[in-house]
Design a protein around this motif. Structure first.
Motif, PDB file in Angstrom:
ATOM      1  N   SER A  47      25.678  -7.409   5.526  1.00  0.00           N
ATOM      2  CA  SER A  47      24.598  -7.676   4.567  1.00  0.00           C
ATOM      3  C   SER A  47      24.064  -6.375   3.995  1.00  0.00           C
ATOM      4  N   CYS A  48      23.945  -5.363   4.841  1.00  0.00           N
ATOM      5  CA  CYS A  48      23.456  -4.059   4.363  1.00  0.00           C
ATOM      6  C   CYS A  48      24.458  -3.427   3.394  1.00  0.00           C
ATOM      7  N   LYS A  49      25.745  -3.591   3.701  1.00  0.00           N
ATOM      8  CA  LYS A  49      26.767  -3.030   2.804  1.00  0.00           C
ATOM      9  C   LYS A  49      26.769  -3.740   1.455  1.00  0.00           C
TER      10      LYS A  49
ATOM     11  N   PRO B 187      17.789   1.790 -16.127  1.00  0.00           N
ATOM     12  CA  PRO B 187      18.340   3.041 -15.581  1.00  0.00           C
ATOM     13  C   PRO B 187      17.283   3.944 -14.943  1.00  0.00           C
ATOM     14  N   ASN B 188      16.027   3.742 -15.275  1.00  0.00           N
ATOM     15  CA  ASN B 188      14.970   4.571 -14.688  1.00  0.00           C
ATOM     16  C   ASN B 188      14.446   4.014 -13.376  1.00  0.00           C
ATOM     17  N   LEU B 189      14.890   2.811 -13.010  1.00  0.00           N
ATOM     18  CA  LEU B 189      14.364   2.146 -11.826  1.00  0.00           C
ATOM     19  C   LEU B 189      15.537   1.728 -10.932  1.00  0.00           C
ATOM     20  N   ILE B 190      15.569   2.224  -9.730  1.00  0.00           N
ATOM     21  CA  ILE B 190      16.641   1.872  -8.806  1.00  0.00           C
ATOM     22  C   ILE B 190      16.168   0.685  -7.974  1.00  0.00           C
ATOM     23  N   LYS B 191      16.914  -0.417  -8.035  1.00  0.00           N
ATOM     24  CA  LYS B 191      16.586  -1.614  -7.266  1.00  0.00           C
ATOM     25  C   LYS B 191      17.798  -2.040  -6.457  1.00  0.00           C
ATOM     26  N   PHE B 192      17.547  -2.629  -5.327  1.00  0.00           N
ATOM     27  CA  PHE B 192      18.626  -3.177  -4.520  1.00  0.00           C
ATOM     28  C   PHE B 192      18.365  -4.656  -4.280  1.00  0.00           C
ATOM     29  N   GLU B 193      19.399  -5.460  -4.409  1.00  0.00           N
ATOM     30  CA  GLU B 193      19.317  -6.882  -4.091  1.00  0.00           C
ATOM     31  C   GLU B 193      19.958  -7.077  -2.728  1.00  0.00           C
TER      32      GLU B 193
END
Length: 176
Positions: A117-119, A128-134
């Motif tokens: 799940s982490c991978k 591009p100015n905001l780094i998000k992770f789902e």
């Protein structure tokens, strides 16, 4: 005078009474010893059951907390901490703690699934100015739910149906 012909003392009766008394007293000690060893054995079994029950309670408590933490954070975008709100930071900390608890109390499958799940947490680059992770952790949540239901002696949910439908969540958030 012959002692076997003594009117006042009968050696045969004395030996019979002495042997019966010795066997009775010895029997009392033997029964007491056996009862004591049985009680010790039962006490050890009781202590062992208490320890197993306590371990089970701790595991259930941690799995419930892990499930809730992962369920809360799964499906929400996790932003770069410099651009996150307090709620995002709290969610990230809960997720980190949940993953640590899985590695401590989870099954081998759950540990593997947590790593996977982490991978799978991939950057969402819409802005591009905001780094998000789902982060999607449906399979991990399904396995934790299955184990919790088994531990709590709740009825089993059809695994094929669960895999197809996943975990249902409602997320209320502001529209951007």
């Amino acid at each position: 005078m012959n002692s076997t012909n003594n009117k006042w003392f009968n050696w045969g009766l004395f030996i019979t009474l002495f042997v019966n008394t010795a066997v009775g007293i010895g029997g009392l000690y033997l029964v007491n010893y056996l009862n004591l060893s049985r009680d010790i054995k039962n006490k050890r079994l009781e202590i062992k059951k208490d320890i197993e029950n306590k371990k089970r309670e701790i595991k259930i408590e941690y799995l419930i907390n892990v499930y809730r933490s992962i369920e809360k954070s799964s499906g929400y975008p996790a932003m770069d901490l410099s651009q996150s709100t307090e709620k995002d930071i709290k969610r990230a900390e809960d997720s980190e703690q949940a993953l640590a608890d899985i590695q401590l109390f989870g099954s081998i499958y759950q540990i593997r699934e947590a790593r996977e799940s982490c991978k799978k947490a991939v950057p969402n680059m819409r802005d591009p100015n905001l780094i998000k992770f789902e982060w999607r952790a449906d399979e991990l949540l399904l396995d934790i739910r299955r184990e919790l239901r088994k531990e709590l002696l709740l009825e089993e949910i059809n695994p094929n149906e669960s895999i197809q439908e996943g975990i249902s969540k409602i997320r209320w958030s502001k529209m951007m």
